[in-house]
Design a protein around this motif. Structure first.
Motif, PDB file in Angstrom:
ATOM      1  N   GLN A 198       0.585  -1.104   0.049  1.00  0.00           N
ATOM      2  CA  GLN A 198      -0.095   0.078   0.006  1.00  0.00           C
ATOM      3  C   GLN A 198       0.981   1.233   0.067  1.00  0.00           C
ATOM      4  O   GLN A 198       0.553   2.058  -0.666  1.00  0.00           O
ATOM      5  N   ALA A 199       1.848   1.289   0.837  1.00  0.00           N
ATOM      6  CA  ALA A 199       2.927   2.525   0.592  1.00  0.00           C
ATOM      7  C   ALA A 199       3.421   2.742  -0.687  1.00  0.00           C
ATOM      8  O   ALA A 199       3.550   3.786  -1.180  1.00  0.00           O
ATOM      9  N   ILE A 200       4.015   1.489  -1.326  1.00  0.00           N
ATOM     10  CA  ILE A 200       4.664   1.521  -2.713  1.00  0.00           C
ATOM     11  C   ILE A 200       3.520   2.184  -3.695  1.00  0.00           C
ATOM     12  O   ILE A 200       3.808   3.036  -4.362  1.00  0.00           O
ATOM     13  N   GLU A 201       2.499   1.886  -3.427  1.00  0.00           N
ATOM     14  CA  GLU A 201       1.220   2.361  -4.429  1.00  0.00           C
ATOM     15  C   GLU A 201       1.004   3.805  -4.257  1.00  0.00           C
ATOM     16  O   GLU A 201       0.898   4.511  -5.203  1.00  0.00           O
ATOM     17  N   ALA A 202       0.920   4.122  -3.081  1.00  0.00           N
ATOM     18  CA  ALA A 202       0.631   5.728  -2.607  1.00  0.00           C
ATOM     19  C   ALA A 202       2.225   6.496  -3.051  1.00  0.00           C
ATOM     20  O   ALA A 202       1.813   7.669  -3.729  1.00  0.00           O
ATOM     21  N   PHE A 203       3.101   5.916  -2.738  1.00  0.00           N
ATOM     22  CA  PHE A 203       4.391   6.704  -3.210  1.00  0.00           C
ATOM     23  C   PHE A 203       4.670   6.740  -4.575  1.00  0.00           C
ATOM     24  O   PHE A 203       5.093   8.008  -5.154  1.00  0.00           O
ATOM     25  N   THR A 204       4.107   5.710  -5.353  1.00  0.00           N
ATOM     26  CA  THR A 204       4.245   5.745  -6.873  1.00  0.00           C
ATOM     27  C   THR A 204       3.298   6.851  -7.582  1.00  0.00           C
ATOM     28  O   THR A 204       3.590   7.770  -8.340  1.00  0.00           O
ATOM     29  N   SER A 205       2.089   6.781  -6.854  1.00  0.00           N
ATOM     30  CA  SER A 205       1.142   8.120  -7.240  1.00  0.00           C
ATOM     31  C   SER A 205       1.811   9.268  -7.127  1.00  0.00           C
ATOM     32  O   SER A 205       1.640  10.245  -7.832  1.00  0.00           O
ATOM     33  N   ALA A 206       2.441   9.525  -6.036  1.00  0.00           N
ATOM     34  CA  ALA A 206       2.928  10.787  -5.599  1.00  0.00           C
ATOM     35  C   ALA A 206       4.164  11.182  -6.862  1.00  0.00           C
ATOM     36  O   ALA A 206       4.239  12.201  -6.957  1.00  0.00           O
ATOM     37  N   GLN A 207       4.995  10.090  -6.725  1.00  0.00           N
ATOM     38  CA  GLN A 207       6.176  10.518  -7.863  1.00  0.00           C
ATOM     39  C   GLN A 207       5.390  10.755  -9.162  1.00  0.00           C
ATOM     40  O   GLN A 207       6.182  11.727  -9.700  1.00  0.00           O
ATOM     41  N   LYS A 208       4.355  10.152  -9.567  1.00  0.00           N
ATOM     42  CA  LYS A 208       3.919  10.631 -10.938  1.00  0.00           C
ATOM     43  C   LYS A 208       3.560  12.050 -11.084  1.00  0.00           C
ATOM     44  O   LYS A 208       3.751  12.782 -12.154  1.00  0.00           O
ATOM     45  N   ILE A 209       2.979  12.556  -9.807  1.00  0.00           N
ATOM     46  CA  ILE A 209       2.647  13.927  -9.912  1.00  0.00           C
ATOM     47  C   ILE A 209       3.916  14.908  -9.511  1.00  0.00           C
ATOM     48  O   ILE A 209       3.892  15.955 -10.341  1.00  0.00           O
ATOM     49  N   ALA A 210       4.564  14.479  -8.718  1.00  0.00           N
ATOM     50  CA  ALA A 210       5.619  15.427  -8.532  1.00  0.00           C
ATOM     51  C   ALA A 210       7.299  14.543  -8.413  1.00  0.00           C
ATOM     52  O   ALA A 210       7.910  14.310  -7.441  1.00  0.00           O
ATOM     53  N   PRO A 211       7.594  14.387  -9.957  1.00  0.00           N
ATOM     54  CA  PRO A 211       8.740  13.445  -9.591  1.00  0.00           C
ATOM     55  C   PRO A 211      10.054  14.006  -9.145  1.00  0.00           C
ATOM     56  O   PRO A 211      10.930  13.534  -9.118  1.00  0.00           O
ATOM     57  N   GLY A 212      10.004  15.334  -9.186  1.00  0.00           N
ATOM     58  CA  GLY A 212      11.412  15.933  -8.513  1.00  0.00           C
ATOM     59  C   GLY A 212      11.490  16.201  -7.081  1.00  0.00           C
ATOM     60  O   GLY A 212      12.265  16.601  -6.615  1.00  0.00           O
ATOM     61  N   ARG A 213      10.335  15.534  -6.340  1.00  0.00           N
ATOM     62  CA  ARG A 213      10.347  15.587  -4.825  1.00  0.00           C
ATOM     63  C   ARG A 213      11.066  14.381  -4.453  1.00  0.00           C
ATOM     64  O   ARG A 213      10.736  13.364  -4.743  1.00  0.00           O
ATOM     65  N   PRO A 214      11.928  14.475  -3.669  1.00  0.00           N
ATOM     66  CA  PRO A 214      12.998  13.247  -3.202  1.00  0.00           C
ATOM     67  C   PRO A 214      12.051  12.150  -2.225  1.00  0.00           C
ATOM     68  O   PRO A 214      12.490  11.161  -2.249  1.00  0.00           O
ATOM     69  N   GLU A 215      11.022  12.875  -1.513  1.00  0.00           N
ATOM     70  CA  GLU A 215      10.377  12.062  -0.433  1.00  0.00           C
ATOM     71  C   GLU A 215       9.794  10.628  -0.789  1.00  0.00           C
ATOM     72  O   GLU A 215      10.131   9.981  -0.043  1.00  0.00           O
ATOM     73  N   PRO A 216       9.273  10.736  -1.870  1.00  0.00           N
ATOM     74  CA  PRO A 216       8.304   9.535  -2.222  1.00  0.00           C
ATOM     75  C   PRO A 216       9.551   8.377  -2.716  1.00  0.00           C
ATOM     76  O   PRO A 216       9.291   7.385  -2.491  1.00  0.00           O
TER      77      PRO A 216
END
Length: 174
Positions: A105-123
């Motif tokens: 579940q964490a990986i899925e949510a972080f993947t969604s965040a990365q698609k929107i903000a790929p330059g954010r290091p946190e996800p």
């Protein structure tokens, strides 16, 4: 008469200005560690402009920090209902799943965040650690390399990312 005034206020942007004032005050209270007043101010901001998804994301983060997981989840879900592009809501839901050790579940949510903000290091960083905990070293290594590119100099997580990468030496990569 009240309805006419409310409509007129909306037309000239007063409700948006009120919402923004409460939002900013709430963020200041949050920065000062005053979660109770921060939550109250964000609730007022939402009262004046309930269509701004970022207000729900912000209130969700504050609720999460205040230990109010159910309230935080509800706010993140509302933010995503209003706008699927709320990277902070996706990321925060990922953090909550991560803390519960629900790696998929964490990986899925972080993947969604990365698609929107790929330059954010946190996800990237937290997805790498989630992959590591699932014993997917190759994915963990790749994500941590990306996270490292985006962390600024002096960021503690940059040092941590370097430590992770050294621990996952090329000989250990699958």
């Amino acid at each position: 008469m009240t309805n006419n005034r409310q409509q007129a206020a909306r037309r000239v942007g007063l409700t948006r200005a009120d919402s923004q004032a409460y939002y900013e005050r709430g963020l200041q209270a949050f920065a000062a560690g005053d979660y109770e007043n921060a939550l109250l101010d964000l609730s007022e901001a939402i009262h004046y402009d309930a269509r701004r998804a970022e207000l729900y994301s912000a209130r969700g983060v504050i609720a999460m920090e205040a230990g109010k997981a159910d309230d935080a989840t509800a706010d993140f879900q509302q933010a995503l209902k209003l706008s699927k592009r709320q990277w902070l809501a996706h990321y925060s839901l990922g953090i909550m799943a991560f803390n519960r050790r629900e790696w998929d579940q964490a990986i899925e949510a972080f993947t969604s965040a990365q698609k929107i903000a790929p330059g954010r290091p946190e996800p990237w960083y937290y997805r790498a650690v989630a992959y590591h905990n699932k014993r997917d070293k190759e994915s963990a290594f790749a994500d941590m390399q990306i996270a490292l590119r985006w962390f600024e100099e002096g960021d503690k997580r940059r040092n941590d990312a370097n430590k992770w990468l050294k621990e996952w030496t090329p000989a250990e990569k699958p």
